[in-house]
Design an enzyme around this catalytic site. Sequence first.
Site, mmCIF file in Angstrom:
data_model
loop_
_atom_site.group_PDB
_atom_site.id
_atom_site.type_symbol
_atom_site.label_atom_id
_atom_site.label_comp_id
_atom_site.label_asym_id
_atom_site.label_seq_id
_atom_site.Cartn_x
_atom_site.Cartn_y
_atom_site.Cartn_z
ATOM 1 N N LYS A 1 -40.594 62.770 22.379
ATOM 2 C CA LYS A 1 -40.876 62.067 21.143
ATOM 3 C C LYS A 1 -39.842 60.703 21.121
ATOM 4 C CE LYS A 1 -39.547 61.716 16.837
ATOM 5 N NZ LYS A 1 -39.730 60.482 16.258
ATOM 6 N N GLU B 1 -26.683 65.038 22.248
ATOM 7 C CA GLU B 1 -26.061 63.744 22.410
ATOM 8 C C GLU B 1 -25.978 62.818 21.116
ATOM 9 O OE1 GLU B 1 -24.594 63.051 25.107
ATOM 10 O OE2 GLU B 1 -25.666 64.044 26.833
ATOM 11 N N CYS C 1 -24.339 54.124 21.266
ATOM 12 C CA CYS C 1 -23.291 55.438 20.891
ATOM 13 C C CYS C 1 -22.222 55.378 21.210
ATOM 14 C CB CYS C 1 -24.117 56.461 21.356
ATOM 15 S SG CYS C 1 -24.588 56.685 23.103
ATOM 16 N N GLU D 1 -19.538 55.892 11.802
ATOM 17 C CA GLU D 1 -20.350 55.160 12.803
ATOM 18 C C GLU D 1 -21.243 54.054 12.322
ATOM 19 O OE1 GLU D 1 -23.689 57.082 14.870
ATOM 20 O OE2 GLU D 1 -22.932 56.069 16.713
HETATM 21 P P1 NAP Z 1 -31.908 59.633 14.370
HETATM 22 O O1 NAP Z 1 -32.355 59.144 13.222
HETATM 23 O O2 NAP Z 1 -31.161 60.889 14.548
HETATM 24 O O3 NAP Z 1 -33.119 59.627 15.110
HETATM 25 C C1 NAP Z 1 -33.218 60.129 16.538
HETATM 26 C C2 NAP Z 1 -34.524 60.723 16.890
HETATM 27 O O4 NAP Z 1 -34.893 61.970 15.963
HETATM 28 C C3 NAP Z 1 -35.629 59.689 16.413
HETATM 29 O O5 NAP Z 1 -36.915 59.857 17.432
HETATM 30 C C4 NAP Z 1 -36.017 60.119 15.083
HETATM 31 O O6 NAP Z 1 -37.240 59.883 14.723
HETATM 32 C C5 NAP Z 1 -35.868 61.908 15.296
HETATM 33 N N1 NAP Z 1 -35.658 62.516 14.064
HETATM 34 C C6 NAP Z 1 -35.299 62.112 12.701
HETATM 35 N N2 NAP Z 1 -35.274 63.110 11.873
HETATM 36 C C7 NAP Z 1 -35.588 64.325 12.697
HETATM 37 C C8 NAP Z 1 -35.624 65.715 12.409
HETATM 38 N N3 NAP Z 1 -35.277 66.035 11.030
HETATM 39 N N4 NAP Z 1 -35.852 66.701 13.185
HETATM 40 C C9 NAP Z 1 -36.046 66.126 14.488
HETATM 41 N N5 NAP Z 1 -36.092 64.829 15.126
HETATM 42 C C10 NAP Z 1 -35.609 64.026 14.018
HETATM 43 O O7 NAP Z 1 -30.854 58.644 15.238
HETATM 44 P P2 NAP Z 1 -31.475 57.127 15.380
HETATM 45 O O8 NAP Z 1 -30.936 56.314 14.099
HETATM 46 O O9 NAP Z 1 -32.686 56.776 15.822
HETATM 47 O O10 NAP Z 1 -30.185 56.394 16.518
HETATM 48 C C11 NAP Z 1 -29.126 56.243 16.331
HETATM 49 C C12 NAP Z 1 -28.018 57.431 16.645
HETATM 50 O O11 NAP Z 1 -28.277 57.910 17.841
HETATM 51 C C13 NAP Z 1 -26.644 57.009 16.375
HETATM 52 O O12 NAP Z 1 -25.943 57.835 15.691
HETATM 53 C C14 NAP Z 1 -25.965 57.103 17.773
HETATM 54 O O13 NAP Z 1 -24.599 57.180 18.177
HETATM 55 C C15 NAP Z 1 -26.981 58.266 18.356
HETATM 56 N N6 NAP Z 1 -27.205 57.952 19.935
HETATM 57 C C16 NAP Z 1 -26.325 58.863 20.696
HETATM 58 C C17 NAP Z 1 -26.499 58.663 21.944
HETATM 59 C C18 NAP Z 1 -25.722 59.572 22.956
HETATM 60 O O14 NAP Z 1 -25.989 59.533 24.005
HETATM 61 N N7 NAP Z 1 -24.757 60.469 22.434
HETATM 62 C C19 NAP Z 1 -27.274 57.569 22.632
HETATM 63 C C20 NAP Z 1 -27.901 56.922 21.762
HETATM 64 C C21 NAP Z 1 -27.959 56.966 20.567
HETATM 65 P P3 NAP Z 1 -37.546 58.592 13.957
HETATM 66 O O15 NAP Z 1 -37.471 57.548 14.982
HETATM 67 O O16 NAP Z 1 -38.941 58.755 13.365
HETATM 68 O O17 NAP Z 1 -36.343 58.463 12.809
#
Ligand code: NAP
Length: 487
Positions: A191, A265, A299, A397
């Site tokens: 997804k 991650e 991230c 963050e």
């Molecule tokens: P997010 O809100 O956690 O979303 C990540 C993914 O999960 C999206 O596809 C999101 O869908 C989906 N999602 C949302 N709620 C969910 C649920 N309850 N159950 C399952 N999936 C769900 O994060 P983001 O705002 O897209 O990305 C930013 C975050 O990612 C930051 O905190 C960053 O640090 C982290 N990140 C970490 C890494 C790493 O390698 N450690 C790399 C890149 C980013 P939607 O798009 O519809 O919300």
Amino acid sequence: MKSKLNFNTNWEYAEAPENRDHIQLNKQYDLFINGQFVAPTKGKYFNTLNPATGKKLASIAEGTAEDVEKAVQAARHAYDKYWSKLSAKDRGKYIYRIARLIQERAREFAVIESLDGGKPIRESKAVDIPLSAAHFFYYAGWADKLDYAFPNRRSSPVGVAGQIIPWNFPLLMAAWKLAPALATGNTVVLKPAETTPLTALKLAELLQEADLPPGVVNIVTGAGATGAAIVNHPDIDKIAFTGSTEVGKLIQNSIAGTNKKVTLELGGKAANIILEDATIDQAVEGIVNGIYFNQGHVCCAGSRLFVQESIEDLVIQKLKDRMETLIVGDPLDKNTDIGAINSKSQLETIEKYIEVGKGEGAQFFQSSCSLPSTGGYWCRPTLFTQTSQSHRIVQEEIFGPVLAVQSFRTFEEVLTKANNTFYGLSAGVWTDKGSKIFKMTNKLRAGVVWANTYNKFDPTSPFGGYKESGFGREGGLHGLLPYLNLN
Ligand code: NAP
Ligand code: MG
């Protein structure tokens, strides 16, 4: 004799927009299940926007639990019928083919990545797309060498993997997840993020072109609920998630008590540490690269800067001067350093934190650059000095181009401060002395520590977090492990 140099610093850059003629986007994208694009069960679609204009790029299918069910069934069938029976060498050939096709279509993918997500084209071209291809190449090589990767062990695939990815490196995150899963013989339901689904859907077209057997990779677009349906599906054997710590915790709760394997991650709040013997101009470039690169949507962004007290004024002055030269502009323009913020809601989050920082009493500085008037979501590179450990802008963050600076005197002080965070994804150290690098890197509680560089990635190198930045490693030989059962 002193000479006075008169440079004209009023640079005007001629526009250098990347050509968009070669890209083809459909008005509407369906779900990619069992090798075909299929309409979503409930017939609902949402819009993906260009964050540089706020205008719609395409309609995207919203997958429901029923669609996830179909995708998991297709993945299970493909696993049982073809993928687990195919020789490892042939599996590798498919993955090589995917890598080569990405290379062939690199320009198209780069433009679409910048259109859909807002990142500068320079970066999509130089980082996102080549690294995505490199991940497929790297893991293609492992497919028939798993016995060498884990000598004296018998490895078998886990089965069907559910993979959920964020919006900051859309194609690259898909590559990080798909390449090791396929190389180890698993099938996948992926997804993409709601705001950046287009390159994953283009990848689906490419998988058709590569003749990948139907059902080996299924791509179900949608929002958080679609992701949750994947996480909760009983026939998924492994979850690989990249995203926020908040959602990571929800996922961990949901799968507690099941047999599902998981890697998370999550977020970060990296310390970038400049010691007084560092090469200062190089370090300033590293700071800029670490936090303003990709609008700070990284991230592992170096969002906490620690500068040794003796060089603090000099570093801050040079940093401010450099910030003044950064161009915030059209992501498709090759001059652009900082593109569009990925979404309206992310811009609101960043603006909220800027207000929090001002309210906490930190010294605020923003470059005086102009912002595009194309609509869309923009943020000037932002700096907070005189911050302290207790400030929210130091602890939380922000995921935007906002840097919080603190000074330090001793090694022990900076180590304590750098490690005083819930996160532990990455860190950076700048010094002339190798011995100091070793001392620092051994004591910093972070998955990656860069020395005299920042934000460098390579498929051969494992990546992952400590503490609330998650667990499990992606990349390198370690990245094979979460997709295998070893006996
Ligand atoms: P997010 O809100 O956690 O979303 C990540 C993914 O999960 C999206 O596809 C999101 O869908 C989906 N999602 C949302 N709620 C969910 C649920 N309850 N159950 C399952 N999936 C769900 O994060 P983001 O705002 O897209 O990305 C930013 C975050 O990612 C930051 O905190 C960053 O640090 C982290 N990140 C970490 C890494 C790493 O390698 N450690 C790399 C890149 C980013 P939607 O798009 O519809 O919300
Ligand atoms: Mg978009």
